[in-house]
Write a protein that holds these residues in place. Structure first.
Motif, PDB file in Angstrom:
ATOM      1  N   PHE A  26       0.801  -1.352  -0.178  1.00 54.60           N
ATOM      2  CA  PHE A  26      -0.005  -0.178  -0.162  1.00 54.60           C
ATOM      3  C   PHE A  26       0.963   1.379  -0.290  1.00 54.60           C
ATOM      4  O   PHE A  26       0.310   2.626  -0.205  1.00 54.60           O
ATOM      5  CB  PHE A  26      -0.745   0.081   1.058  1.00 54.60           C
ATOM      6  N   GLY A  27       2.125   1.160  -0.266  1.00 59.00           N
ATOM      7  CA  GLY A  27       3.179   2.520   0.026  1.00 59.00           C
ATOM      8  C   GLY A  27       2.801   3.163   1.657  1.00 59.00           C
ATOM      9  O   GLY A  27       2.921   4.315   1.146  1.00 59.00           O
ATOM     10  N   ILE A  28       2.282   2.793   2.434  1.00 58.52           N
ATOM     11  CA  ILE A  28       2.961   2.850   3.674  1.00 58.52           C
ATOM     12  C   ILE A  28       3.768   2.286   4.645  1.00 58.52           C
ATOM     13  O   ILE A  28       4.508   1.511   4.190  1.00 58.52           O
ATOM     14  CB  ILE A  28       1.226   3.062   4.395  1.00 58.52           C
ATOM     15  N   GLY A  29       4.400   3.210   5.673  1.00 55.27           N
ATOM     16  CA  GLY A  29       4.993   2.292   6.404  1.00 55.27           C
ATOM     17  C   GLY A  29       5.057   1.353   7.486  1.00 55.27           C
ATOM     18  O   GLY A  29       5.543   0.576   8.129  1.00 55.27           O
ATOM     19  N   GLY A  30       3.755   1.434   8.121  1.00 58.23           N
ATOM     20  CA  GLY A  30       3.289   0.598   9.155  1.00 58.23           C
ATOM     21  C   GLY A  30       2.801   0.593  10.120  1.00 58.23           C
ATOM     22  O   GLY A  30       2.505  -0.601  10.771  1.00 58.23           O
ATOM     23  N   GLY A  31       3.731   2.261   9.974  1.00 59.55           N
ATOM     24  CA  GLY A  31       3.050   2.356  11.763  1.00 59.55           C
ATOM     25  C   GLY A  31       2.053   2.223  12.680  1.00 59.55           C
ATOM     26  O   GLY A  31       2.125   2.757  13.737  1.00 59.55           O
ATOM     27  N   ILE A  32       0.837   3.011  11.197  1.00 59.93           N
ATOM     28  CA  ILE A  32      -0.430   2.833  11.689  1.00 59.93           C
ATOM     29  C   ILE A  32      -1.157   1.237  12.661  1.00 59.93           C
ATOM     30  O   ILE A  32      -1.618   1.894  12.924  1.00 59.93           O
ATOM     31  CB  ILE A  32      -0.983   4.161  10.982  1.00 59.93           C
ATOM     32  N   ALA A  47       4.643   7.441  23.021  1.00 60.88           N
ATOM     33  CA  ALA A  47       5.553   8.480  22.065  1.00 60.88           C
ATOM     34  C   ALA A  47       6.698   7.291  22.529  1.00 60.88           C
ATOM     35  O   ALA A  47       7.477   7.403  21.007  1.00 60.88           O
ATOM     36  CB  ALA A  47       5.832   8.966  23.414  1.00 60.88           C
ATOM     37  N   VAL A  48       7.093   6.130  23.189  1.00 51.94           N
ATOM     38  CA  VAL A  48       7.964   5.221  22.688  1.00 51.94           C
ATOM     39  C   VAL A  48       7.563   4.658  21.449  1.00 51.94           C
ATOM     40  O   VAL A  48       8.929   3.758  20.565  1.00 51.94           O
ATOM     41  CB  VAL A  48       8.068   4.324  24.354  1.00 51.94           C
ATOM     42  N   ALA A  49       6.096   4.335  21.470  1.00 48.73           N
ATOM     43  CA  ALA A  49       5.758   3.074  20.327  1.00 48.73           C
ATOM     44  C   ALA A  49       6.124   3.979  19.062  1.00 48.73           C
ATOM     45  O   ALA A  49       6.060   3.414  18.397  1.00 48.73           O
ATOM     46  CB  ALA A  49       4.497   2.597  20.854  1.00 48.73           C
ATOM     47  N   GLN A  50       5.734   4.720  19.105  1.00 53.13           N
ATOM     48  CA  GLN A  50       5.785   6.369  17.968  1.00 53.13           C
ATOM     49  C   GLN A  50       7.411   6.164  17.631  1.00 53.13           C
ATOM     50  O   GLN A  50       7.644   5.796  16.709  1.00 53.13           O
ATOM     51  CB  GLN A  50       5.485   7.347  18.246  1.00 53.13           C
ATOM     52  N   GLY A  51       7.952   5.994  18.901  1.00 56.43           N
ATOM     53  CA  GLY A  51       9.031   5.934  17.919  1.00 56.43           C
ATOM     54  C   GLY A  51      10.470   5.273  17.274  1.00 56.43           C
ATOM     55  O   GLY A  51      10.740   5.245  16.269  1.00 56.43           O
ATOM     56  N   THR A  52       9.488   3.984  18.134  1.00 53.21           N
ATOM     57  CA  THR A  52      10.184   2.677  18.210  1.00 53.21           C
ATOM     58  C   THR A  52       9.324   2.344  16.978  1.00 53.21           C
ATOM     59  O   THR A  52      10.250   1.384  15.844  1.00 53.21           O
ATOM     60  CB  THR A  52       9.550   0.963  19.275  1.00 53.21           C
ATOM     61  N   ALA A  53       8.378   2.918  16.390  1.00 56.34           N
ATOM     62  CA  ALA A  53       7.788   2.189  14.668  1.00 56.34           C
ATOM     63  C   ALA A  53       8.532   2.651  13.847  1.00 56.34           C
ATOM     64  O   ALA A  53       8.306   2.335  12.807  1.00 56.34           O
ATOM     65  CB  ALA A  53       6.197   2.107  14.892  1.00 56.34           C
ATOM     66  N   LEU A  54       8.826   4.346  14.048  1.00 58.39           N
ATOM     67  CA  LEU A  54       9.671   5.218  12.655  1.00 58.39           C
ATOM     68  C   LEU A  54      11.106   4.019  12.745  1.00 58.39           C
ATOM     69  O   LEU A  54      11.256   4.172  11.689  1.00 58.39           O
ATOM     70  CB  LEU A  54      10.114   6.115  13.781  1.00 58.39           C
ATOM     71  N   VAL A  55      11.544   2.694  13.761  1.00 59.06           N
ATOM     72  CA  VAL A  55      12.757   1.898  13.267  1.00 59.06           C
ATOM     73  C   VAL A  55      12.246   1.399  12.135  1.00 59.06           C
ATOM     74  O   VAL A  55      13.754   1.345  10.926  1.00 59.06           O
ATOM     75  CB  VAL A  55      13.603   1.892  14.523  1.00 59.06           C
ATOM     76  N   MET A  56      11.310   0.740  12.607  1.00 59.13           N
ATOM     77  CA  MET A  56      10.775  -0.144  11.549  1.00 59.13           C
ATOM     78  C   MET A  56      10.075   1.129  10.197  1.00 59.13           C
ATOM     79  O   MET A  56      10.624   0.327   9.189  1.00 59.13           O
ATOM     80  CB  MET A  56       9.715  -0.341  11.490  1.00 59.13           C
ATOM     81  N   MET A  57       9.469   2.156  10.661  1.00 56.20           N
ATOM     82  CA  MET A  57       9.334   2.656   9.299  1.00 56.20           C
ATOM     83  C   MET A  57       9.904   3.093   7.956  1.00 56.20           C
ATOM     84  O   MET A  57      10.329   2.582   6.972  1.00 56.20           O
ATOM     85  CB  MET A  57       8.075   3.430   9.323  1.00 56.20           C
ATOM     86  N   LEU A 185       6.735  11.653  -0.243  1.00 54.68           N
ATOM     87  CA  LEU A 185       6.339  12.611   0.621  1.00 54.68           C
ATOM     88  C   LEU A 185       7.226  12.072   2.624  1.00 54.68           C
ATOM     89  O   LEU A 185       6.955  12.519   3.203  1.00 54.68           O
ATOM     90  CB  LEU A 185       4.653  12.599   0.886  1.00 54.68           C
ATOM     91  N   VAL A 186       6.429  10.980   2.276  1.00 55.36           N
ATOM     92  CA  VAL A 186       6.301  10.401   3.445  1.00 55.36           C
ATOM     93  C   VAL A 186       7.820  10.144   3.729  1.00 55.36           C
ATOM     94  O   VAL A 186       8.384  10.012   4.711  1.00 55.36           O
ATOM     95  CB  VAL A 186       5.362   8.214   3.820  1.00 55.36           C
ATOM     96  N   ALA A 187       8.949   9.161   3.387  1.00 53.98           N
ATOM     97  CA  ALA A 187      10.190   9.133   3.613  1.00 53.98           C
ATOM     98  C   ALA A 187      10.923   9.899   4.282  1.00 53.98           C
ATOM     99  O   ALA A 187      11.566   9.192   4.768  1.00 53.98           O
ATOM    100  CB  ALA A 187      10.886   8.397   2.272  1.00 53.98           C
ATOM    101  N   PRO A 188      10.967  10.549   3.752  1.00 51.69           N
ATOM    102  CA  PRO A 188      11.925  11.702   4.391  1.00 51.69           C
ATOM    103  C   PRO A 188      11.284  12.422   5.354  1.00 51.69           C
ATOM    104  O   PRO A 188      12.017  12.469   6.083  1.00 51.69           O
ATOM    105  CB  PRO A 188      12.198  13.091   3.410  1.00 51.69           C
ATOM    106  N   SER A 189       9.917  12.625   5.930  1.00 54.77           N
ATOM    107  CA  SER A 189       8.957  12.866   7.009  1.00 54.77           C
ATOM    108  C   SER A 189       9.436  11.762   8.168  1.00 54.77           C
ATOM    109  O   SER A 189       9.634  11.985   9.398  1.00 54.77           O
ATOM    110  CB  SER A 189       7.733  13.089   6.500  1.00 54.77           C
TER     111      SER A 189
END
Length: 257
Positions: A26-32, A47-57, A185-189
């Protein structure tokens, strides 16, 4: 210690692999998806969950962006414009969002996604004999970065969910082309967000790295499947994914108590 650590490691690798496939599809990172799982399943702070998800995203998004770009090359100037506007908007909105009631903003965003999904699912199919309208001018396309960046700044996720329907609806791009552009759009953000969370020590690298490694093996497969599915089926699948996301965001406060 090893007996308890190994199953958890395998679970993170498997979860990362599943989310990597979905992200590529779907062209998303899966963080949601992974953020509520980390909060509910592992008792992690939001907050830690969001930061940890970004490592994968971040790696998932970069690989998916490369794979989509190979099939649908995007002009470097357009990609840079979208990415820069998204990053600036993400930064600006994030500073404003920290002063707002998060529950209220999440509800507003969820209702917006719900309305968007319903519109996508109820849109009348085009007549087989009708001539497809040509794509609109791409001159204003970088402004999509403002809309998607706003979603990223508000919740840290959702930029692709907002940008892709705009690209398919207003700019009349194919679903896979729109997903390729939204990844610009999403990758650099996501990179900026990860650096910010890491500096604030809101990242659990022990969980994030296995999630990222698992996703590395399946992102490309998700992209390949996306390009094999018929256009209408991909659009319907994306709409259902947006609908499920909206419903989950609305009921999440009730689930989390």
């Amino acid at each position: 210690m090893l007996h308890t650590a190994l199953p958890a490691l395998l679970m993170m690798l498997a979860l990362g692999a599943a989310l990597g496939f979905v992200g590529g599809l779907f062209g998303i990172g899966g963080g949601i998806i992974v953020i509520p799982l980390l909060v509910v399943g592992f008792g992690m702070d939001q907050a830690v969950a969001q930061g940890t998800a970004l490592v994968m995203m971040v790696p998932n998004l970069l690989i998916a962006w490369r794979r989509y770009s190979q099939r649908h090359p995007v002009a470097l100037k357009t990609a840079l414009q979208i990415g820069m506007l998204a990053c600036l908007t993400t930064w600006a909105v994030a500073h404003v969002a920290t002063r707002l009631a998060p529950d209220t903003m999440r509800t507003v965003f969820s209702l917006f996604l719900l309305a968007l999904a319903v519109r996508l699912l109820t849109k009348a199919p085009a007549s087989p004999t009708a001539v497809a309208p040509p794509p609109r001018s791409l001159r204003c396309m970088p402004l999509v970065g403002v809309v998607g960046g706003g979603a990223m700044g508000l919740l840290g996720v959702g930029g692709g969910l907002v940008a892709t329907p705009i690209l398919t609806g207003w700019f009349r791009q194919k679903q896979t082309v729109a997903q390729s552009l939204s990844l610009a759009l999403v990758a650099p953000s996501a990179i900026i967000a990860l650096l910010t969370y890491s500096a604030a020590e809101r990242v659990d690298w022990n969980m994030g790295l296995p999630l990222a490694i698992g996703g590395l093996f399946t992102v490309s497969a998700g992209v390949a499947v996306a390009h094999k599915l018929p256009e209408k089926r991909m659009q319907a699948a994306f709409a259902w994914m947006v609908l499920c996301t909206a419903v989950w965001m609305l009921v999440k406060p009730l689930v989390l108590g």
